[in-house]
Enzyme design. Structure first.
Site, mmCIF file in Angstrom:
data_model
loop_
_atom_site.group_PDB
_atom_site.id
_atom_site.type_symbol
_atom_site.label_atom_id
_atom_site.label_comp_id
_atom_site.label_asym_id
_atom_site.label_seq_id
_atom_site.Cartn_x
_atom_site.Cartn_y
_atom_site.Cartn_z
ATOM 1 N N GLY A 240 28.544 -31.704 90.218
ATOM 2 C CA GLY A 240 27.293 -31.151 90.729
ATOM 3 C C GLY A 240 27.005 -31.653 92.129
ATOM 4 N N VAL A 244 21.584 -35.122 92.592
ATOM 5 C CA VAL A 244 21.559 -35.328 91.137
ATOM 6 C C VAL A 244 22.549 -36.421 90.746
ATOM 7 C CG1 VAL A 244 21.869 -34.236 88.880
ATOM 8 C CG2 VAL A 244 20.866 -32.937 90.768
ATOM 9 N N GLU A 262 32.459 -35.477 90.532
ATOM 10 C CA GLU A 262 33.046 -34.466 91.411
ATOM 11 C C GLU A 262 31.873 -33.756 92.060
ATOM 12 O OE1 GLU A 262 33.694 -31.325 93.098
ATOM 13 O OE2 GLU A 262 34.075 -30.408 91.143
ATOM 14 N N CYS A 297 32.130 -25.695 95.626
ATOM 15 C CA CYS A 297 32.094 -27.013 96.265
ATOM 16 C C CYS A 297 33.259 -27.233 97.222
ATOM 17 C CB CYS A 297 32.072 -28.111 95.201
ATOM 18 S SG CYS A 297 33.469 -28.036 94.039
ATOM 19 N N GLU A 396 25.711 -29.087 102.986
ATOM 20 C CA GLU A 396 26.261 -28.066 102.097
ATOM 21 C C GLU A 396 25.209 -26.987 101.846
ATOM 22 O OE1 GLU A 396 29.011 -27.996 98.120
ATOM 23 O OE2 GLU A 396 27.280 -29.339 98.120
#
Length: 524
Positions: A240, A244, A262, A297, A396
């Site tokens: 995620g 978080v 990851e 991602c 991002e």
């Protein structure tokens, strides 16, 4: 297709494939809890897809206790039986591939043409083969005779978090190695895409997975923290965003529970003047601003092009992004659907608006009225002449936005590529073999693609460095995340000792318990 027809189609498909919204605990479906429900809105139509239950502490404890109960038999199961179950899960996913793709299309907006189940099948097949492949290690010992060996032991109960953008493939990347190693799993489903993994739990059970080995809990942040805090959870695997992830680490640190993360990326894509520009531009555009609506991602969202071919590549990229078929994800011809939610669309467009002040707009991202009813469709955005230190180049976006910038030479390109807090993936396009190897060596990232966007095969380790996380998924490294090493040492008497017992190694102190001391050696 108008709104009425889209609604009718989505309702019909939902009635056909959507599983009953429920928690899956020890083989039983729990359809209601004291904590109530959450709503999932169909991002294509803007209408309620379904409501699903929120797991509370009671359901969390039930799931973890079921895993604890199932674990002894599961870890001791004959290797060929556990291998067969994982293989059967792969075959079951394959048999239900169309159904699963439709569920994911409804809840995430990922088009049927994109799919993604092949990766899930690949991981279960690959790790089925690992069940009986873990070999122990024999350690040479001194100064006396001893048997010293290392075994790989499963952790026990593992807590798994999967992201919304590819819930089933991402679940498979964690479940397959965890199961192969002999662990049981409590999986926290994504709030924005809970139904695919609910159905996956049913499929796993139908394929022979024993009750308790996998539980799936839907819910919110409180649900996730309750799972991490449970004293019987031995490890956490999370995919995620960074914000978080920091919360996950903070909660796990309370009990020193190990984690594998990851996380996100801002991957650089270097195109040199000697590259195949058609192929490089096609990959750059599709895998940043079209595929999954940019919600990946490891996507190459920073495109760095050598000055001599910069304008030429801009034209090629623009042609690809403007020709992409955007529409209903249930339409087999659509390559691009909506982003995951209206809030996500607002955030993406806000970042684009801010970037317009500094960059040159090549293709203008905006909300699209598709006549399907939803408000989550965002046109691909290509921005040129982006400052590599700007927010749009460093943060991002997780949406269909590509930032382009020129570079002079290899040294500058690598410096620009590495000047970010992220380190998940990076890409290079060149027909110069020496340059390809130099660039791959110089890029600071865990996943490098040369002249391609490499498939995430189960055989290869995948993961990042820096703010993109730590730990690996895939390959031997992937299954090693779900085991720990146990060293066992058995010392034996030397022949001259007869049967008096083992040698005690001390620092010349008097022997205790009647055992002979060996000067100069210490046991601790």
């Amino acid at each position: 297709m108008n709104v009425t027809n889209a609604l009718e189609l989505h309702r019909a498909v939902a009635a056909e494939v959507l599983p009953e919204p429920s928690l899956h605990i020890a083989g039983s479906a729990v359809t209601s809890t004291d904590r109530g429900t959450l709503d999932r809105i169909d991002p294509t139509t803007g209408q309620l897809l379904a409501s699903f239950p929120i797991a509370g502490e009671r359901e969390v404890d039930q799931a973890v206790q079921a895993a604890r109960k199932a674990w002894p038999a599961w870890r001791r199961m004959a290797a060929d039986e556990r291998r067969r179950i994982l293989w059967n899960i792969a075959r079951a996913i394959e048999a239900h591939e169309d159904e699963l793709n439709k569920i994911v299309a409804l809840e995430t907006g990922v088009p049927l043409a994109v799919g993604g189940m092949a990766m899930a099948i690949d991981h279960f097949e690959y790790y089925a083969g690992w069940v009986d492949k873990f070999e122990g290690v024999l350690i040479s010992t001194y100064p006396g005779s001893a048997l010293d060996y290392v075994k790989y032991e499963p952790y026990g109960v593992v807590d798994v978090f999967v992201p919304f953008n590819g819930p089933i493939p991402n679940a498979a990347m964690k479940l397959a190695p965890a199961f192969a190693a002999g662990n049981c799993v409590v999986l926290k489903s994504p709030e924005l895409s809970p139904f695919g993994v609910m159905r996956l739990a049913e499929i796993c059970r139908e394929a022979g997975l024993p009750d308790g080995v996998l539980s799936v809990l839907s819910g919110d942040k409180e649900t996730g923290q309750a799972i991490i805090r449970h004293p019987d959870v031995a490890k956490v695997a999370f995919t995620g965003g960074g914000a978080v992830a920091r919360s996950v680490m903070a909660v796990a640190s309370e009990s020193l529970t190990p984690v594998v993360l990851e996380l996100g990326g801002k991957s650089a894509n270097l195109i040199f003047e000697d590259a195949d520009l058609d192929a490089a531009a096609q990959m750059a555009a599709m895998m940043s601003a079209v595929m999954l609506s940019g919600q990946g991602c490891l996507f190459p969202t920073r495109l760095m092009v050598q000055e001599s071919v910069y304008d030429e590549v801009i034209e090629r990229v623009a042609a690809v992004t403007t020709s992409a078929t955007i529409g209903d994800p249930l339409d087999p011809n659509a390559l691009m659907g909506p982003v995951i939610s209206e809030d996500a669309a607002d955030r993406i467009l806000s970042m684009v608006d801010a970037a317009r002040k500094e960059a040159r707009v090549v293709t203008d991202g905006e909300r699209i009225d598709t006549d399907l009813g939803g408000n989550c469709f965002v046109r691909p955005t290509v921005l040129a002449d982006v400052d590599n230190t700007s927010s749009i180049a460093q943060q991002e976006v997780f949406g269909p936005v590509l930032a382009m910038m020129p570079f002079k030479d290899e040294t500058q390109a690598l410096g620009m590529a590495n000047s970010t807090e992220h380190g998940l993936a990076a890409y290079v396009h060149t027909n110069n073999l020496k340059r390809a190897h130099r660039a791959a060596d110089g890029l600071v990232a865990g996943w490098i693609g040369v002249n391609s966007f490499p498939p995430m095969a189960a055989t290869a380790p995948f993961g990042g460095v820096k703010a993109s996380g730590f730990g690996r998924e895939g390959g031997r490294a992937g299954i090693e995340e779900y085991v720990y090493q146990k060293t066992s040492t058995s010392r034996f008497p030397r022949s001259e000792q007869g049967s008096r017992g083992v040698v005690m190694e001390t620092s010349g102190r008097a022997p205790r318990l009647g055992l002979r001391a060996v000067p100069g050696r210490s046991t601790c």
